[in-house]
Design a protein around this motif. Structure first.
Motif, PDB file in Angstrom:
ATOM      1  N   THR A   1       0.836  -1.212   0.000  1.00 40.57           N
ATOM      2  CA  THR A   1       0.000   0.000   0.000  1.00 40.57           C
ATOM      3  C   THR A   1       0.868   1.258   0.000  1.00 40.57           C
TER       4      THR A   1
ATOM      5  N   GLY B   1       5.249   7.849   7.955  1.00 41.04           N
ATOM      6  CA  GLY B   1       4.831   8.604   6.778  1.00 41.04           C
ATOM      7  C   GLY B   1       5.267  10.063   6.878  1.00 41.04           C
ATOM      8  N   PHE B   2       5.552  10.503   8.115  1.00 41.32           N
ATOM      9  CA  PHE B   2       6.034  11.866   8.317  1.00 41.32           C
ATOM     10  C   PHE B   2       7.317  12.102   7.518  1.00 41.32           C
TER      11      PHE B   2
ATOM     12  N   SER C   1       7.855  10.968   4.526  1.00 46.71           N
ATOM     13  CA  SER C   1       7.635  10.835   3.080  1.00 46.71           C
ATOM     14  C   SER C   1       8.065  12.124   2.380  1.00 46.71           C
TER      15      SER C   1
ATOM     16  N   ARG D   1       5.824  15.772   1.117  1.00 44.59           N
ATOM     17  CA  ARG D   1       6.201  17.173   1.407  1.00 44.59           C
ATOM     18  C   ARG D   1       6.424  17.950   0.122  1.00 44.59           C
TER      19      ARG D   1
HETATM   20  C1  HEM Z   1      -1.810   1.535   9.570  1.00 45.38           C
HETATM   21  C2  HEM Z   1      -1.809   2.588   8.810  1.00 45.38           C
HETATM   22  C3  HEM Z   1      -1.164   3.875   9.208  1.00 45.38           C
HETATM   23  C4  HEM Z   1      -0.895   4.389  10.432  1.00 45.38           C
HETATM   24  C5  HEM Z   1      -1.202   3.779  11.796  1.00 45.38           C
HETATM   25  C6  HEM Z   1      -0.254   5.667  10.238  1.00 45.38           C
HETATM   26  C7  HEM Z   1       0.159   6.484  11.252  1.00 45.38           C
HETATM   27  C8  HEM Z   1       0.677   7.753  11.095  1.00 45.38           C
HETATM   28  C9  HEM Z   1       1.024   8.659  12.166  1.00 45.38           C
HETATM   29  C10 HEM Z   1       0.845   8.363  13.650  1.00 45.38           C
HETATM   30  C11 HEM Z   1       1.500   9.788  11.589  1.00 45.38           C
HETATM   31  C12 HEM Z   1       2.011  11.038  12.337  1.00 45.38           C
HETATM   32  C13 HEM Z   1       3.498  11.133  12.304  1.00 45.38           C
HETATM   33  C14 HEM Z   1       4.153  10.190  13.277  1.00 45.38           C
HETATM   34  O1  HEM Z   1       4.400   9.037  12.867  1.00 45.38           O
HETATM   35  O2  HEM Z   1       4.405  10.574  14.392  1.00 45.38           O
HETATM   36  C15 HEM Z   1       1.471   9.611  10.174  1.00 45.38           C
HETATM   37  C16 HEM Z   1       1.869  10.553   9.250  1.00 45.38           C
HETATM   38  C17 HEM Z   1       1.813  10.359   7.901  1.00 45.38           C
HETATM   39  N1  HEM Z   1       1.441   9.222   7.235  1.00 45.38           N
HETATM   40 FE1  HEM Z   1       0.598   7.605   8.049  1.00 45.38          FE
HETATM   41  N2  HEM Z   1      -0.173   5.918   8.902  1.00 45.38           N
HETATM   42  C18 HEM Z   1      -0.684   4.846   8.221  1.00 45.38           C
HETATM   43  C19 HEM Z   1      -0.776   4.692   6.848  1.00 45.38           C
HETATM   44  C20 HEM Z   1      -0.298   5.572   5.928  1.00 45.38           C
HETATM   45  C21 HEM Z   1      -0.318   5.397   4.494  1.00 45.38           C
HETATM   46  C22 HEM Z   1      -0.894   4.203   3.744  1.00 45.38           C
HETATM   47  C23 HEM Z   1       0.290   6.479   3.956  1.00 45.38           C
HETATM   48  C24 HEM Z   1       0.509   6.679   2.508  1.00 45.38           C
HETATM   49  C25 HEM Z   1       1.598   7.190   2.026  1.00 45.38           C
HETATM   50  C26 HEM Z   1       0.694   7.355   5.037  1.00 45.38           C
HETATM   51  C27 HEM Z   1       1.335   8.582   4.882  1.00 45.38           C
HETATM   52  C28 HEM Z   1       1.576   9.455   5.909  1.00 45.38           C
HETATM   53  C29 HEM Z   1       2.050  10.792   5.685  1.00 45.38           C
HETATM   54  C30 HEM Z   1       2.336  11.461   4.347  1.00 45.38           C
HETATM   55  C31 HEM Z   1       2.199  11.378   6.928  1.00 45.38           C
HETATM   56  C32 HEM Z   1       2.611  12.803   7.233  1.00 45.38           C
HETATM   57  C33 HEM Z   1       1.342  13.646   7.352  1.00 45.38           C
HETATM   58  C34 HEM Z   1       1.605  15.075   7.800  1.00 45.38           C
HETATM   59  O3  HEM Z   1       2.614  15.345   8.463  1.00 45.38           O
HETATM   60  O4  HEM Z   1       0.749  15.935   7.488  1.00 45.38           O
HETATM   61  N3  HEM Z   1       0.320   6.781   6.208  1.00 45.38           N
HETATM   62  N4  HEM Z   1       0.950   8.379   9.893  1.00 45.38           N
END
Ligand code: HEM
Length: 376
Positions: free
Chosen positions: A60, A136-137, A139, A143
Motif C-alpha cells: 500500500t 509517513g512523516f 515521506s 512534502r
Molecule cells: C496503519 C496505517 C497507518 C498508520 C497507523 C499511520 C500512522 C501515522 C502517524 C501516527 C502519523 C504522524 C506522524 C508520526 O508518525 O508521528 C502519520 C503521518 C503520515 N502518514 Fe501515516 N499511517 C498509516 C498509513 C499511511 C499510508 C498508507 C500512507 C501513505 C503514504 C501514510 C502517509 C503518511 C504521511 C504522508 C504522513 C505525514 C502527514 C503530515 O505530516 O501531514 N500513512 N501516519
C-alpha cells in the motif's frame, strides 16, 4: 493491436519475435519488475515470524509513493507551462488535462484507504514495532507535493514546521525540499496568471470599479427593502445582516484589509489575483473564460481531495492506534494529524471562499461590446 513491449510492433502471430529474445524487450524488463517486485521485504519474515498483513502494509505504501511520483511529474510540467507570460490555448488544454489527471489519481489514493483498513489493529500491532522510527512523516514526496502546490511553512502547525528535520543528513532530500520551497509554487503561478485576467485594466473595462459600484447599489437597495419590514425586530435583523455584508465586502475592496488577512494566513491570493478569480467566476459563460473557470474548479478539487485524504488517514490512524499513542515518527499521532485538517493547509482557500462575494446575476456589471468581443 500490436503489443507495446514488442519492439517490432508485430502482432502475436507466428512471425512475431519471441518474447525474451535478444531483439524484443520483454514486459518485465521494460518495467524493471525485478526491482519493483523484489522490494517487499517483510521484517517479520526476516524475524522468522511472518505477519501476513505486513505485506499489504508495504505494498500500500509503495503504491502511494509511486502515485505521488506521478503527481509530482504532472505538477512540475504544469508549473513549467504556467511559468510563461502568455499561455497558448493548446497549452491551457494540456494544463486542464493534467490537472484532471492529478484529480483522478487523488481520488484513487482516497479509495486505497479502505483496503489497508481491512487490516485489524491487532494485526498491525504484531509488526508495528519493526517500523519504528519509520513514519509517513518522512515521506519526502508528500512534502514535495505540499510545497509545490503552495503550502507555506508559516501556515503549517508548529510540529509540522520542523518537517525538514526528518531528512536531516540526506543532502539530495534537503536540496529537493529547499528547491520546492523556493521555486514558484502552483499557487504563485496561478496568482500571476489570474492577475493578467483580461478586463481588470483600470484604463479598460475596469471590472473592479464596476463591481464595487454594483455592490454598493445592491446593498443600498437591500437596505431600503429592509426598512419596509413591518416589525422592528425583523427590520433590525435585516439591517444588521446588511451591515455584516458591507464589512465582508470591505475585506476585499480595501487592499489593506485584504493584505492583513493574507499576513494572518486567512487568505492566499494577492489582491489583483482575487479580482481575476471573481471576474472569471462571474463571466464563466463567456467562451474565453470557460477554460479558466474549469481550471479553478480543478484546483479546488485537488485541495478538497487532499483534505479528504488527510481526514481518511487520520480516521485510519485512530482506528489502528487510538488517539493516545505517539506516532512512530514521534508526533502526538492522532492529535497532530487532526490539527492538519484545518484551512491553513488549503492552498486554494480563496477559491472556496469566492461564494462569499457573489451578487445576484442581474446585478453583475454587464459586459460592454468591446469586452464581449475580447472574451469570444
Ligand atoms: C496503519 C496505517 C497507518 C498508520 C497507523 C499511520 C500512522 C501515522 C502517524 C501516527 C502519523 C504522524 C506522524 C508520526 O508518525 O508521528 C502519520 C503521518 C503520515 N502518514 Fe501515516 N499511517 C498509516 C498509513 C499511511 C499510508 C498508507 C500512507 C501513505 C503514504 C501514510 C502517509 C503518511 C504521511 C504522508 C504522513 C505525514 C502527514 C503530515 O505530516 O501531514 N500513512 N501516519
Amino acid at each position: 493491436m500490436s503489443c507495446p513491449f514488442n519492439r517490432n510492433g508485430n502482432n502475436h502471430d507466428d512471425n512475431a519475435i519471441p518474447l525474451g529474445s535478444d531483439v524484443g524487450m520483454i514486459y518485465g524488463e521494460y518495467l524493471m519488475l525485478e526491482k519493483v517486485l523484489s522490494a517487499q521485504r517483510m521484517l517479520s519474515t526476516q524475524d522468522n515470524r511472518t505477519v501476513h498483513d505486513e505485506h499489504l502494509f508495504i505494498v500500500t505504501h509503495q503504491a502511494y509513493e509511486l502515485w505521488f511520483k506521478q503527481i509530482i511529474y504532472e505538477l512540475d510540467s504544469i508549473r513549467e507551462m504556467l511559468n510563461e507570460e502568455k499561455i497558448e490555448e493548446s497549452k491551457t488544454l494540456e494544463i486542464l488535462k493534467r490537472l484532471n489527471r492529478i484529480v483522478l489519481i487523488l481520488k484513487l489514493l482516497n479509495d486505497q484507504v479502505p483496503i489497508l483498513e481491512t487490516m485489524t489493529p491487532l494485526d498491525f500491532m504484531e509488526f508495528r514495532n519493526y517500523l519504528a522510527p519509520a513514519s509517513g512523516f518522512q515521506s519526502l514526496q508528500f512534502r514535495l507535493i505540499e510545497n509545490k502546490l503552495g503550502v507555506k511553512s508559516e501556515n503549517r502547525v508548529k510540529y509540522n514546521q520542523r518537517y525538514s528535520e526528518a531528512f536531516g543528513g540526506d543532502k539530495l532530500a534537503t536540496d529537493a525540499i529547499s528547491g520546492s520551497e523556493n521555486d514558484p509554487s502552483l499557487l504563485d503561478l496561478i496568482d500571476r496568471w489570474l492577475g493578467r485576467t483580461p478586463g481588470l485594466e483600470v484604463d479598460g473595462f475596469n471590472f473592479w470599479h464596476k463591481f464595487q459600484e454594483s455592490v454598493a447599489k445592491f446593498l443600498d437597495q437591500e437596505e431600503k427593502n429592509a426598512l419596509l419590514e413591518k416589525t422592528e425586530n425583523a427590520r433590525n435583523y435585516r439591517l444588521m445582516d446588511i451591515e455584516k455584508r458591507r464589512e465582508v465586502y470591505r475585506s476585499i475592496f480595501d487592499p489593506n484589509v485584504h493584505n492583513a488577512m493574507v499576513s494572518r494566513g486567512d487568505r492566499r491570493f494577492s489582491h489583483r489575483a482575487m479580482q481575476g478569480a471573481i471576474m472569471i467566476n462571474f463571466y464563466r459563460d463567456e467562451p474565453r473564460f470557460s477554460q479558466p473557470h474549469q481550471m479553478l474548479t480543478l484546483l479546488m478539487d485537488i485541495d478538497s481531495l487532499i483534505t479528504k485524504w488527510r481526514y481518511n488517514h487520520v480516521m485510519m490512524v485512530q482506528r489502528m492506534i487510538g488517539s493516545q499513542q505517539l506516532g512512530t515518527g514521534g508526533s502526538s499521532g492522532y492529535q497532530y494529524l487532526r490539527s492538519t485538517l484545518s484551512d491553513r493547509y488549503k492552498v486554494f482557500l480563496d477559491l472556496f471562499n469566492l461564494s462569499t462575494f457573489l451578487i445576484p446575476r442581474e446585478v453583475i456589471p454587464p459586459l460592454n461590446e468591446h469586452m464581449r468581443q475580447k472574451l469570444k
